[in-house]
Enzyme design. Structure first.
Site, PDB file in Angstrom:
ATOM      1  CG  ASP A  73      -1.879  -0.628   1.500  1.00  0.00           C
ATOM      2  OD1 ASP A  73      -2.704  -1.167  -0.346  1.00  0.00           O
ATOM      3  OD2 ASP A  73      -2.956  -0.993   1.956  1.00  0.00           O
ATOM      4  NE  ARG A  98      -1.515   2.142   4.105  1.00  0.00           N
ATOM      5  CZ  ARG A  98      -1.726   2.611   3.325  1.00  0.00           C
ATOM      6  NH1 ARG A  98      -3.010   3.451   3.525  1.00  0.00           N
ATOM      7  NH2 ARG A  98      -1.191   3.669   2.898  1.00  0.00           N
ATOM      8  NE  ARG A 147      -8.258   2.488   7.869  1.00  0.00           N
ATOM      9  CZ  ARG A 147      -7.432   2.025   6.640  1.00  0.00           C
ATOM     10  NH1 ARG A 147      -6.496   2.764   6.551  1.00  0.00           N
ATOM     11  NH2 ARG A 147      -7.697   0.861   5.476  1.00  0.00           N
ATOM     12  CG  HIS A 176      -8.636   7.495   4.490  1.00  0.00           C
ATOM     13  ND1 HIS A 176      -7.255   6.298   3.551  1.00  0.00           N
ATOM     14  CD2 HIS A 176      -7.857   6.990   5.798  1.00  0.00           C
ATOM     15  CE1 HIS A 176      -7.179   5.959   4.649  1.00  0.00           C
ATOM     16  NE2 HIS A 176      -6.980   6.305   5.354  1.00  0.00           N
ATOM     17  CB  CYS A 270      -5.180   7.399  -2.265  1.00  0.00           C
ATOM     18  SG  CYS A 270      -6.477   7.594  -1.381  1.00  0.00           S
TER      19      CYS A 270
HETATM   20  N1  ARG Z   1      -5.712   0.497   1.076  1.00  0.00           N
HETATM   21  C1  ARG Z   1      -4.730   1.536   1.386  1.00  0.00           C
HETATM   22  C2  ARG Z   1      -5.576   0.985   3.488  1.00  0.00           C
HETATM   23  O1  ARG Z   1      -6.733   0.763   3.063  1.00  0.00           O
HETATM   24  C3  ARG Z   1      -5.641   2.459   0.651  1.00  0.00           C
HETATM   25  C4  ARG Z   1      -5.336   3.950   0.976  1.00  0.00           C
HETATM   26  C5  ARG Z   1      -5.537   5.306   0.695  1.00  0.00           C
HETATM   27  N2  ARG Z   1      -5.454   6.233   0.858  1.00  0.00           N
HETATM   28  C6  ARG Z   1      -6.136   7.259   0.844  1.00  0.00           C
HETATM   29  N3  ARG Z   1      -5.738   8.697   1.135  1.00  0.00           N
HETATM   30  N4  ARG Z   1      -7.188   7.260   0.775  1.00  0.00           N
HETATM   31  O2  ARG Z   1      -4.896   1.660   3.741  1.00  0.00           O
END
Ligand code: ARG
Length: 277
Positions: A73, A98, A147, A176, A270
């Site tokens: 990612d 991550r 998040r 997000h 992203c």
């Molecule tokens: N697979 C990543 C996650 O779920 C995607 C992140 C996407 N980034 C963003 N800025 N929305 O964390």
């Protein structure tokens, strides 16, 4: 570079991107990630390259972060930090898959000599923080609910010295802030109200009476996951109605196809962190 497009004025930007060389969907941490859907890695690199070219063609600078194997990612470079006025509020990822991405971002920013504030609270950088330098003297919008955690909003305000407005996200597909809301210039936003709590919708309507409002189809097509220089709005090619609304408001939509990276739950924004001196 300053170009005038109708009444909209572009401002030259500096961005940070990270090649999807090691991109894959190996785990599912948002509703878009489906381990059963194959990803065309080569196509992902090609589409990402076109996004980078589009930003360079608009006259912007793009710095590159070296991708690391085992961090699929990492291509979503927006999540690694949030920069305002040459200061950097570092990310602290919610999911352990991550967490290791934070260190290369930190090393990049420290290498450039910018003041780096290490986070104690969970936050995913520009995934959940947006900055509008000309709104109310310089305003940070911050998402929470999936998040980034609420205490990080206060921590960001202390780190950056700019007022932070907290907005609650309520729909897991918009996990997000940057998939539900995008800065289209230094003082205005485009957003999808349905991604926010009723109270947060009220806050956004009060602060941004002239916002461009997206419908659910364009929001679900990642249309709000956009990058704007104030005049040119780079956005997912599938968000055609939003592109029309932006054009009607005097902006120039620049559509790009990112079908592969969308399988990870992200599109244009992203992949692009902004470095704000
Ligand atoms: N697979 C990543 C996650 O779920 C995607 C992140 C996407 N980034 C963003 N800025 N929305 O964390």
């Amino acid at each position: 570079m300053v170009t005038v497009d109708q009444q909209r004025v572009a401002r030259k930007r500096t961005y940070l991107m990270c090649s999807p060389e090691h991109f894959a969907v190996e785990y599912a941490i948002n509703p878009w990630m489906d381990l059963g859907t194959p990803v065309d890695a080569q196509l992902a690199v090609k589409q990402w390259g076109r996004l980078r070219e589009a930003l360079l063609d608009l006259g912007h600078d793009v710095h590159l972060l070296a991708p690391e194997p085992g961090l699929p990612d990492m291509v979503y470079a927006a999540n690694g930090a949030f920069t305002v006025d040459g200061a950097v509020y570092g990310a602290r990822f919610r999911h352990e898959q991550r967490t290791a991405e934070a260190a290369p971002h930190r090393a990049f920013h420290e290498g450039r000599g910018w003041r780096f504030v290490a986070p104690n609270e969970t936050n995913e950088g520009e995934g959940d923080f947006a900055y509008l330098p000309e709104a109310y003297g310089g305003l940070v919008l911050a998402g929470h609910g999936f998040r980034t955690e609420l205490p990080a909003h206060a921590e960001a305000q202390e780190a950056l010295g700019r007022p932070v407005v907290s907005l609650r996200l309520v729909d897991p597909r918009f996990y997000h802030l940057d998939v539900a809301l995008g800065a289209i210039d230094d003082r205005n936003i485009a957003y999808f109200p349905g991604a926010f709590s009723a109270a947060s919708q009220k806050v956004l309507a009060q602060l941004f009476p002239d916002a461009v409002v997206a419908d659910d189809a364009d929001a679900l097509a990642f249309g709000l996951n956009l990058v704007s220089d104030g005049a040119n709005v780079v956005l997912d090619a599938e968000a055609t109605r939003l592109a029309g609304r932006l054009r009607a408001a005097g902006y120039t939509p620049v559509p790009v196809e990112l079908t592969e990276l969308r399988k990870g739950g992200g599109s244009v924004k992203c992949c692009v962190g902004e470095l704000r001196a």
